[in-house]
Design a protein around this motif. Structure first.
Motif, PDB file in Angstrom:
ATOM      1  N   MET A 128       0.013   2.889  -5.809  1.00  0.00           N
ATOM      2  CA  MET A 128      -0.827   2.948  -4.609  1.00  0.00           C
ATOM      3  C   MET A 128      -0.656   4.306  -3.930  1.00  0.00           C
ATOM      4  O   MET A 128       0.443   4.804  -3.764  1.00  0.00           O
ATOM      5  N   ALA A 129      -1.767   4.934  -3.575  1.00  0.00           N
ATOM      6  CA  ALA A 129      -1.699   6.223  -2.902  1.00  0.00           C
ATOM      7  C   ALA A 129      -1.066   6.058  -1.531  1.00  0.00           C
ATOM      8  O   ALA A 129      -1.245   5.042  -0.862  1.00  0.00           O
ATOM      9  N   GLU A 130      -0.316   7.056  -1.106  1.00  0.00           N
ATOM     10  CA  GLU A 130       0.320   7.002   0.204  1.00  0.00           C
ATOM     11  C   GLU A 130      -0.745   7.028   1.283  1.00  0.00           C
ATOM     12  O   GLU A 130      -1.742   7.728   1.190  1.00  0.00           O
ATOM     13  N   SER A 131      -0.561   6.226   2.333  1.00  0.00           N
ATOM     14  CA  SER A 131      -1.539   6.138   3.405  1.00  0.00           C
ATOM     15  C   SER A 131      -1.562   7.430   4.214  1.00  0.00           C
ATOM     16  O   SER A 131      -0.666   8.267   4.124  1.00  0.00           O
ATOM     17  N   VAL A 132      -2.613   7.570   5.042  1.00  0.00           N
ATOM     18  CA  VAL A 132      -2.710   8.730   5.918  1.00  0.00           C
ATOM     19  C   VAL A 132      -1.516   8.767   6.864  1.00  0.00           C
ATOM     20  O   VAL A 132      -0.920   9.827   7.090  1.00  0.00           O
ATOM     21  N   ALA A 133      -1.149   7.592   7.412  1.00  0.00           N
ATOM     22  CA  ALA A 133       0.014   7.550   8.305  1.00  0.00           C
ATOM     23  C   ALA A 133       1.267   8.018   7.584  1.00  0.00           C
ATOM     24  O   ALA A 133       2.083   8.756   8.150  1.00  0.00           O
ATOM     25  N   GLY A 134       1.422   7.616   6.334  1.00  0.00           N
ATOM     26  CA  GLY A 134       2.590   8.039   5.573  1.00  0.00           C
ATOM     27  C   GLY A 134       2.641   9.537   5.365  1.00  0.00           C
ATOM     28  O   GLY A 134       3.708  10.158   5.418  1.00  0.00           O
ATOM     29  N   ARG A 135       1.473  10.142   5.141  1.00  0.00           N
ATOM     30  CA  ARG A 135       1.430  11.608   4.961  1.00  0.00           C
ATOM     31  C   ARG A 135       1.755  12.317   6.272  1.00  0.00           C
ATOM     32  O   ARG A 135       2.433  13.348   6.274  1.00  0.00           O
ATOM     33  N   VAL A 136       1.259  11.769   7.383  1.00  0.00           N
ATOM     34  CA  VAL A 136       1.587  12.357   8.683  1.00  0.00           C
ATOM     35  C   VAL A 136       3.090  12.277   8.936  1.00  0.00           C
ATOM     36  O   VAL A 136       3.716  13.241   9.373  1.00  0.00           O
ATOM     37  N   PHE A 137       3.685  11.094   8.636  1.00  0.00           N
ATOM     38  CA  PHE A 137       5.129  10.938   8.809  1.00  0.00           C
ATOM     39  C   PHE A 137       5.875  11.965   7.965  1.00  0.00           C
ATOM     40  O   PHE A 137       6.885  12.541   8.399  1.00  0.00           O
ATOM     41  N   LEU A 184      11.921   8.346  11.850  1.00  0.00           N
ATOM     42  CA  LEU A 184      10.853   8.732  10.936  1.00  0.00           C
ATOM     43  C   LEU A 184      11.063   8.290   9.484  1.00  0.00           C
ATOM     44  O   LEU A 184      10.139   7.758   8.865  1.00  0.00           O
ATOM     45  N   PRO A 185      12.249   8.480   8.888  1.00  0.00           N
ATOM     46  CA  PRO A 185      12.397   8.023   7.497  1.00  0.00           C
ATOM     47  C   PRO A 185      12.179   6.517   7.344  1.00  0.00           C
ATOM     48  O   PRO A 185      11.520   6.073   6.388  1.00  0.00           O
ATOM     49  N   ALA A 186      12.703   5.723   8.265  1.00  0.00           N
ATOM     50  CA  ALA A 186      12.517   4.273   8.192  1.00  0.00           C
ATOM     51  C   ALA A 186      11.065   3.882   8.404  1.00  0.00           C
ATOM     52  O   ALA A 186      10.557   2.947   7.772  1.00  0.00           O
ATOM     53  N   LEU A 187      10.366   4.603   9.284  1.00  0.00           N
ATOM     54  CA  LEU A 187       8.954   4.313   9.525  1.00  0.00           C
ATOM     55  C   LEU A 187       8.115   4.645   8.296  1.00  0.00           C
ATOM     56  O   LEU A 187       7.180   3.915   7.949  1.00  0.00           O
ATOM     57  N   ARG A 188       8.461   5.715   7.623  1.00  0.00           N
ATOM     58  CA  ARG A 188       7.743   6.060   6.389  1.00  0.00           C
ATOM     59  C   ARG A 188       7.935   4.972   5.345  1.00  0.00           C
ATOM     60  O   ARG A 188       6.979   4.577   4.658  1.00  0.00           O
ATOM     61  N   THR A 189       9.160   4.483   5.210  1.00  0.00           N
ATOM     62  CA  THR A 189       9.426   3.413   4.249  1.00  0.00           C
ATOM     63  C   THR A 189       8.672   2.148   4.622  1.00  0.00           C
ATOM     64  O   THR A 189       8.098   1.465   3.763  1.00  0.00           O
ATOM     65  N   LEU A 190       8.658   1.814   5.902  1.00  0.00           N
ATOM     66  CA  LEU A 190       7.956   0.621   6.366  1.00  0.00           C
ATOM     67  C   LEU A 190       6.459   0.739   6.094  1.00  0.00           C
ATOM     68  O   LEU A 190       5.812  -0.233   5.657  1.00  0.00           O
ATOM     69  N   THR A 191       5.889   1.904   6.333  1.00  0.00           N
ATOM     70  CA  THR A 191       4.478   2.124   6.021  1.00  0.00           C
ATOM     71  C   THR A 191       4.211   1.939   4.541  1.00  0.00           C
ATOM     72  O   THR A 191       3.251   1.279   4.140  1.00  0.00           O
ATOM     73  N   SER A 192       5.080   2.504   3.708  1.00  0.00           N
ATOM     74  CA  SER A 192       4.909   2.412   2.265  1.00  0.00           C
ATOM     75  C   SER A 192       5.020   0.970   1.775  1.00  0.00           C
ATOM     76  O   SER A 192       4.248   0.528   0.922  1.00  0.00           O
ATOM     77  N   THR A 222       4.526  -1.889   3.463  1.00  0.00           N
ATOM     78  CA  THR A 222       3.594  -2.863   4.025  1.00  0.00           C
ATOM     79  C   THR A 222       2.128  -2.438   3.932  1.00  0.00           C
ATOM     80  O   THR A 222       1.234  -3.280   4.010  1.00  0.00           O
ATOM     81  N   GLY A 223       1.872  -1.129   3.802  1.00  0.00           N
ATOM     82  CA  GLY A 223       0.505  -0.649   3.796  1.00  0.00           C
ATOM     83  C   GLY A 223      -0.115  -0.588   5.177  1.00  0.00           C
ATOM     84  O   GLY A 223      -1.304  -0.287   5.317  1.00  0.00           O
ATOM     85  N   GLY A 224       0.676  -0.868   6.221  1.00  0.00           N
ATOM     86  CA  GLY A 224       0.170  -0.838   7.586  1.00  0.00           C
ATOM     87  C   GLY A 224       0.533   0.448   8.296  1.00  0.00           C
ATOM     88  O   GLY A 224       1.051   1.391   7.688  1.00  0.00           O
ATOM     89  N   HIS A 225       0.257   0.480   9.580  1.00  0.00           N
ATOM     90  CA  HIS A 225       0.639   1.623  10.413  1.00  0.00           C
ATOM     91  C   HIS A 225       1.937   1.277  11.135  1.00  0.00           C
ATOM     92  O   HIS A 225       1.981   0.346  11.934  1.00  0.00           O
ATOM     93  N   ALA A 226       2.987   2.025  10.842  1.00  0.00           N
ATOM     94  CA  ALA A 226       4.293   1.779  11.450  1.00  0.00           C
ATOM     95  C   ALA A 226       4.518   2.741  12.602  1.00  0.00           C
ATOM     96  O   ALA A 226       4.116   3.905  12.550  1.00  0.00           O
ATOM     97  N   PRO A 247      -4.654  -4.907   9.349  1.00  0.00           N
ATOM     98  CA  PRO A 247      -5.864  -5.709   9.537  1.00  0.00           C
ATOM     99  C   PRO A 247      -5.520  -7.189   9.336  1.00  0.00           C
ATOM    100  O   PRO A 247      -4.631  -7.526   8.552  1.00  0.00           O
ATOM    101  N   THR A 248      -6.223  -8.064  10.013  1.00  0.00           N
ATOM    102  CA  THR A 248      -5.921  -9.492   9.881  1.00  0.00           C
ATOM    103  C   THR A 248      -6.168  -9.992   8.464  1.00  0.00           C
ATOM    104  O   THR A 248      -5.609 -11.016   8.065  1.00  0.00           O
ATOM    105  N   SER A 249      -6.980  -9.275   7.704  1.00  0.00           N
ATOM    106  CA  SER A 249      -7.276  -9.690   6.334  1.00  0.00           C
ATOM    107  C   SER A 249      -6.212  -9.250   5.337  1.00  0.00           C
ATOM    108  O   SER A 249      -6.228  -9.672   4.173  1.00  0.00           O
ATOM    109  N   ALA A 250      -5.274  -8.409   5.758  1.00  0.00           N
ATOM    110  CA  ALA A 250      -4.265  -7.863   4.839  1.00  0.00           C
ATOM    111  C   ALA A 250      -3.159  -8.882   4.577  1.00  0.00           C
ATOM    112  O   ALA A 250      -2.816  -9.680   5.454  1.00  0.00           O
ATOM    113  N   PRO A 251      -2.580  -8.881   3.371  1.00  0.00           N
ATOM    114  CA  PRO A 251      -1.440  -9.767   3.101  1.00  0.00           C
ATOM    115  C   PRO A 251      -0.218  -9.296   3.880  1.00  0.00           C
ATOM    116  O   PRO A 251       0.031  -8.103   4.005  1.00  0.00           O
TER     117      PRO A 251
END
Length: 226
Positions: free
Chosen positions: A1-10, A84-92, A94-98, A198-202
């Motif tokens: 899975m490609a890293e999210s935009v939030a992950g790249r910002v982190f 920041l490192p923990a937030l990046r891991t959490l984003t990766s 879950t796929g959400g915005h941490a 999103p509410t539709s996300a697992p």
């Protein structure tokens, strides 16, 4: 899975942890592993937001907005840098915005986005309320799902203290689900780490990832200064 935009910002912000005062774009790309065009796009967005500043020689440094947010954090060691490192891991994971939030003037101040969230209608806000940061007042309705009855919210806060987890299902914004856990320093909750989806996300695995992020950040706060 490609890293999210939030992950790249982190990753761009994380590149400045332990770095010299300024970094050139090529060094940011090297430290983050991002292609130079992608790193440039992330850097430009951060500059526009105020998170980075461009020096006269073309290099970049942390901007006044990041420094102001860091100064607002309740932890003198720099909560954002530690998180920041923990937030990046959490984003990766879950796929959400941490993000991580601290109490500020009756709101939950998000240290990554800079947003101020209402305490009663968001998961990080409920964590802060559950641990004594803010009064149960001004329960404004944001959506049809917002809890505005003090007794109902008080019952939720008791449950949050028992379980160590808060949720907000479309209470602040329709289509949005968030989870939060307290970040403890010396046994006291000083912040709330959270992830928005999103509410539709697992979200079956969010609980474990979130609790691990909170523990990781807490250990960083409790670690003795070097």
């Amino acid at each position: 899975m490609a890293e999210s935009v939030a992950g790249r910002v982190f990753s761009v912000l994380d590149a400045f942890v332990g770095a010299p005062d300024t970094l050139r774009l090529t060094e940011i790309a090297r430290r983050t592993g991002l292609p130079v065009p992608t790193a440039l796009r992330m850097v430009r967005e951060l500059v526009a937001w105020g998170g980075l500043e461009r020096a006269t020689d073309g290099s970049y440094r942390l901007g006044t907005r990041i420094r102001a947010i860091g100064a607002a954090a309740p932890c003198p060691r720099g909560l954002l840098d530690i998180s920041l490192p923990a937030l990046r891991t959490l984003t990766s994971r879950t796929g959400g915005h941490a993000d991580i939030a601290v109490p500020s003037d009756g709101t939950a101040l998000c240290l990554v986005s800079g947003d101020r969230l209402p305490l009663h209608a968001t998961s990080p806000g409920k964590i802060l309320l559950a641990h004594g940061h803010g009064p149960l007042t001004a329960l404004r309705r944001h959506t049809r799902h917002t809890v505005t009855t003090p007794g109902t919210l008080a019952s939720q806060l008791i449950r949050i203290r028992e379980t160590g987890l808060a949720t907000a299902h479309e209470e602040y914004a329709l289509g949005e689900l968030s989870f939060a856990a307290p970040v403890l320093r010396n046994g006291l909750a000083v912040a709330a780490v959270f992830v928005t989806l999103p509410t539709s996300a697992p979200y079956a695995r969010v609980d474990g990832a979130l609790r691990e992020a909170a523990r990781t950040i807490g250990r960083g706060l409790d670690a003795p200064a070097r």
